[in-house]
Design a protein around this motif. Sequence first.
Motif, PDB file in Angstrom:
ATOM      1  N   PHE A  78     -16.450   5.693   4.784  1.00  0.00           N
ATOM      2  CA  PHE A  78     -16.926   4.541   5.715  1.00  0.00           C
ATOM      3  C   PHE A  78     -16.188   4.054   6.725  1.00  0.00           C
ATOM      4  N   CYS A  79     -14.703   3.700   6.546  1.00  0.00           N
ATOM      5  CA  CYS A  79     -13.995   3.366   7.654  1.00  0.00           C
ATOM      6  C   CYS A  79     -13.994   4.440   8.643  1.00  0.00           C
ATOM      7  N   ARG A  80     -14.063   5.453   8.456  1.00  0.00           N
ATOM      8  CA  ARG A  80     -13.779   6.886   9.590  1.00  0.00           C
ATOM      9  C   ARG A  80     -15.044   6.476  10.417  1.00  0.00           C
ATOM     10  N   SER A  81     -16.217   6.182   9.649  1.00  0.00           N
ATOM     11  CA  SER A  81     -17.479   6.536  10.343  1.00  0.00           C
ATOM     12  C   SER A  81     -18.127   5.202  10.782  1.00  0.00           C
ATOM     13  N   SER A  82     -17.499   4.169  10.666  1.00  0.00           N
ATOM     14  CA  SER A  82     -18.063   2.847  10.897  1.00  0.00           C
ATOM     15  C   SER A  82     -17.916   2.620  12.645  1.00  0.00           C
ATOM     16  N   GLU A  83     -19.036   2.445  13.315  1.00  0.00           N
ATOM     17  CA  GLU A  83     -18.869   2.202  14.689  1.00  0.00           C
ATOM     18  C   GLU A  83     -18.238   1.063  14.902  1.00  0.00           C
ATOM     19  N   GLU A  84     -17.906   0.187  14.062  1.00  0.00           N
ATOM     20  CA  GLU A  84     -17.169  -1.308  14.448  1.00  0.00           C
ATOM     21  C   GLU A  84     -15.780  -0.925  14.043  1.00  0.00           C
ATOM     22  N   GLY A  85     -15.395   0.206  13.667  1.00  0.00           N
ATOM     23  CA  GLY A  85     -13.884   0.661  13.254  1.00  0.00           C
ATOM     24  C   GLY A  85     -13.814  -0.081  11.680  1.00  0.00           C
ATOM     25  N   PRO A  86     -12.392   0.358  11.365  1.00  0.00           N
ATOM     26  CA  PRO A  86     -11.764  -0.094   9.881  1.00  0.00           C
ATOM     27  C   PRO A  86     -12.117  -1.831   9.772  1.00  0.00           C
ATOM     28  N   GLY A  87     -12.154  -2.160   8.725  1.00  0.00           N
ATOM     29  CA  GLY A  87     -12.116  -3.655   8.298  1.00  0.00           C
ATOM     30  C   GLY A  87     -13.519  -4.135   7.910  1.00  0.00           C
ATOM     31  N   GLN A  88     -14.551  -3.521   8.388  1.00  0.00           N
ATOM     32  CA  GLN A  88     -15.793  -3.980   8.007  1.00  0.00           C
ATOM     33  C   GLN A  88     -16.007  -3.903   6.588  1.00  0.00           C
ATOM     34  N   LEU A  89     -16.850  -4.930   5.906  1.00  0.00           N
ATOM     35  CA  LEU A  89     -17.150  -4.608   4.522  1.00  0.00           C
ATOM     36  C   LEU A  89     -18.311  -3.551   4.237  1.00  0.00           C
ATOM     37  N   CYS A  90     -17.827  -2.980   3.143  1.00  0.00           N
ATOM     38  CA  CYS A  90     -18.807  -1.914   2.792  1.00  0.00           C
ATOM     39  C   CYS A  90     -19.706  -2.359   1.913  1.00  0.00           C
ATOM     40  N   SER A  91     -21.113  -2.104   2.001  1.00  0.00           N
ATOM     41  CA  SER A  91     -22.135  -2.531   1.205  1.00  0.00           C
ATOM     42  C   SER A  91     -22.273  -1.914  -0.002  1.00  0.00           C
ATOM     43  N   ASP A  92     -21.532  -1.122  -0.409  1.00  0.00           N
ATOM     44  CA  ASP A  92     -21.549  -0.449  -1.786  1.00  0.00           C
ATOM     45  C   ASP A  92     -20.630  -1.382  -2.762  1.00  0.00           C
ATOM     46  N   ALA A  93     -21.175  -1.608  -3.780  1.00  0.00           N
ATOM     47  CA  ALA A  93     -20.707  -2.437  -4.503  1.00  0.00           C
ATOM     48  C   ALA A  93     -19.320  -2.073  -5.162  1.00  0.00           C
ATOM     49  N   SER A  94     -19.250  -0.886  -5.616  1.00  0.00           N
ATOM     50  CA  SER A  94     -18.197  -0.046  -6.298  1.00  0.00           C
ATOM     51  C   SER A  94     -17.028  -0.475  -5.309  1.00  0.00           C
ATOM     52  N   GLU A  95     -17.302  -0.038  -3.902  1.00  0.00           N
ATOM     53  CA  GLU A  95     -16.254  -0.089  -3.147  1.00  0.00           C
ATOM     54  C   GLU A  95     -15.695  -1.617  -2.719  1.00  0.00           C
ATOM     55  N   ALA A  96     -16.567  -2.556  -3.000  1.00  0.00           N
ATOM     56  CA  ALA A  96     -16.372  -4.112  -2.497  1.00  0.00           C
ATOM     57  C   ALA A  96     -15.020  -4.512  -3.851  1.00  0.00           C
ATOM     58  N   THR A  97     -14.894  -3.589  -4.731  1.00  0.00           N
ATOM     59  CA  THR A  97     -13.904  -4.114  -5.794  1.00  0.00           C
ATOM     60  C   THR A  97     -12.598  -3.379  -5.560  1.00  0.00           C
ATOM     61  N   LEU A  98     -12.410  -2.851  -4.586  1.00  0.00           N
ATOM     62  CA  LEU A  98     -10.989  -2.172  -4.162  1.00  0.00           C
ATOM     63  C   LEU A  98     -10.224  -3.519  -4.089  1.00  0.00           C
ATOM     64  N   PRO A  99      -8.878  -3.083  -4.609  1.00  0.00           N
ATOM     65  CA  PRO A  99      -7.736  -4.103  -4.507  1.00  0.00           C
ATOM     66  C   PRO A  99      -7.506  -4.217  -2.882  1.00  0.00           C
ATOM     67  N   VAL A 100      -7.098  -5.481  -2.682  1.00  0.00           N
ATOM     68  CA  VAL A 100      -6.672  -5.693  -1.127  1.00  0.00           C
ATOM     69  C   VAL A 100      -5.660  -4.440  -0.805  1.00  0.00           C
ATOM     70  N   SER A 101      -4.585  -4.436  -1.526  1.00  0.00           N
ATOM     71  CA  SER A 101      -3.687  -3.413  -0.963  1.00  0.00           C
ATOM     72  C   SER A 101      -4.249  -1.956  -0.703  1.00  0.00           C
ATOM     73  N   VAL A 102      -5.252  -1.645  -1.490  1.00  0.00           N
ATOM     74  CA  VAL A 102      -5.809  -0.360  -1.402  1.00  0.00           C
ATOM     75  C   VAL A 102      -6.685  -0.233  -0.161  1.00  0.00           C
ATOM     76  N   ARG A 103      -7.571  -1.394  -0.003  1.00  0.00           N
ATOM     77  CA  ARG A 103      -8.088  -1.662   1.219  1.00  0.00           C
ATOM     78  C   ARG A 103      -7.383  -1.502   2.675  1.00  0.00           C
ATOM     79  N   CYS A 104      -6.565  -2.329   2.540  1.00  0.00           N
ATOM     80  CA  CYS A 104      -5.690  -2.345   3.775  1.00  0.00           C
ATOM     81  C   CYS A 104      -4.808  -1.057   4.022  1.00  0.00           C
ATOM     82  N   LEU A 105      -4.439  -0.394   2.990  1.00  0.00           N
ATOM     83  CA  LEU A 105      -4.063   0.997   3.245  1.00  0.00           C
ATOM     84  C   LEU A 105      -4.935   1.871   3.864  1.00  0.00           C
ATOM     85  N   VAL A 106      -6.080   2.006   3.273  1.00  0.00           N
ATOM     86  CA  VAL A 106      -7.111   2.941   3.700  1.00  0.00           C
ATOM     87  C   VAL A 106      -7.633   2.425   5.355  1.00  0.00           C
ATOM     88  N   GLU A 107      -7.740   1.132   5.716  1.00  0.00           N
ATOM     89  CA  GLU A 107      -8.204   0.686   7.005  1.00  0.00           C
ATOM     90  C   GLU A 107      -7.056   1.215   8.062  1.00  0.00           C
TER      91      GLU A 107
END
Length: 602
Positions: A78-107
């Motif tokens: 999602f972060c790779r393909s997002s036109e607005e770049g990393p950091g945008q909230l993914c609409s999928d509920a399962s990804e929304a539960t990602l821990p903050v540290s994981v989300r930041c690392l991926v972004e």
Amino acid sequence: MTKASSVPTHDRLAHLVDFLTSPIVASLYDFHPNDLGTSGFRPPAEWEDWWDWAGADYQDADDKATEPWLCILNYYDFCRSSEEGPGQLCSDASEATLPVSVRCLVEQACSLAVSREFGRTIYPDEGKTYYAEGANTKTHHNPDDALPGMSPKKAHEVIRMSQFVGDLLAGNASLSSIQHVVDVGAGQAYLSRMLRDRHGLHVLALDYSDVQTQGAAKRDAPKRQRASRSNGPTKQRSPVHGRDRKEPETTGSTEDVPDSPASRGSLTYVTAKIDPETLLDSTHGWIDRQLAAANASSPSGCSPSTAQREPSPAPVLFVALHACGSLTPDILRAFAAALKAEPPSHSPPGPVLAEAAWTPAAAAVVGCCYNMLRPEDVPLSAAMRTARPRFTLSPGHLQIAAQVPAGWARTPETLRGARVALRKVVWRALIQDTLAAGQPAADARIEAGGRSSLEAKSAAAFAGKVGRGEALNSVEGDAGVLPEGGGEGRRFRRLGRLNDAAYADWETFTQRVQAKLGLPPLSSPPDRRQERRVEVFHVLRCVVGPVVESLLMLDRAAWVEEKLESTGLGVQLVNIFDQASGSGRNVAIVIQPQGDHGETNQ
């Protein structure tokens, strides 16, 4: 998402190092997946939130869509393909539960890794379109990308590399006179033959393996036989030089010297241990023989005609399609040494290069096998070597640099392959305590010593895999060949490689392990919480892999630029293959005269 960046190279390197040395990222490379399989393992503090998240109880443990590792992969895509770049909230509920540290690392990983979009440049400016409007940019989807004896991936690479060479020579007026190409690490010479046959070029196919060289010559034998029976060579239009060329012909030997080297392609097979010194020596000898043949083909007492006369010195193009490990920097060292008529660095003492009949004019080198790099080749550039504090890539970094997580979920088939490959890593880790039992030193399956000795041996095994041209872009590269050890001074049984069928289910796997190593019955089933944690750990490491490769590539480009100072030549990094074809290592280091070339600013 296409990135466009003009950030200075020094700053780009600094940003990558800052990320790789951050506590959470650095801690991922302090351990191996097998370490997490031991009963006494305690995670570092930086992992607390994702460790608890991955080990939590899930309402539907069989729901693959909620698997923690897959949630990470989906957010990465999602972060790779997002036109607005990393950091945008993914609409999928399962990804929304990602821990903050994981989300930041991926972004951050998505933001820092260089663009791998086909046809785009990475260096000196990222995101520019390399090819001029109307250029041939066919990708792996082209049905013509099918050649006898080659996988679709290999065919894509050979065809695209050949097309790239044609575009390079046609798109730069300073290179239009090039007629000689050195294919370094030619292997079965698929690319060499295509450069000869499609572009009418004289090619030196250089490889360290006599088996490869003889195999390449054998593949060429039918063409030589057909040529010898022909009444006369057929003419074809050269896409490089825009003039008629005769169909290349060869002789029965490994040295193919045509009647008129200036107007007909040829192919010479040579076996040699390749280093900067031998590469230059082989090129010297080959060019001398080519020019001697050109003189011999002229009428007695006459010089070659204007159409046949070689430029003096003859310009030479160096190419390499997946030059393993330190072969890539060695090619570039030889290029710079010949350009400046000085001995290449790391070469033994000897006389300065004599005035040569040739000069390096351009290069297109695609590297691979970072884990086979010599220590002195990481880092290379002054910007990295003088940085303080100095950052050093570990063997673990170099192994993971070959991972392409962007391709894991590309199709249902690739996702199935990723699941199996990940399972190989994880299940091997979960039996670490069993395999860590002490055994007699005479048992060949036992590895003694610490992690460094294991990593050295695993690197050799991985080199064999890569040298045979096997895929690099799956998770599996981390499964059978990475170190199987944990702490210093312990003994470990080595499981080795098992085929995919052994991983059909846990019971089958444990039975195969038991039979192979003569072990007592293994525990079953595995601890699912621990299994999920190892999965997340390994996927996080792989997500960082493209950032590691970005650092390696930018360091090489900066180093080449330092070598080319005041020569009138420039360096670029160009995505010349489509990673979706399976070509994980898709970036060429391109050296050509500065100014007139195909790059456009879009």
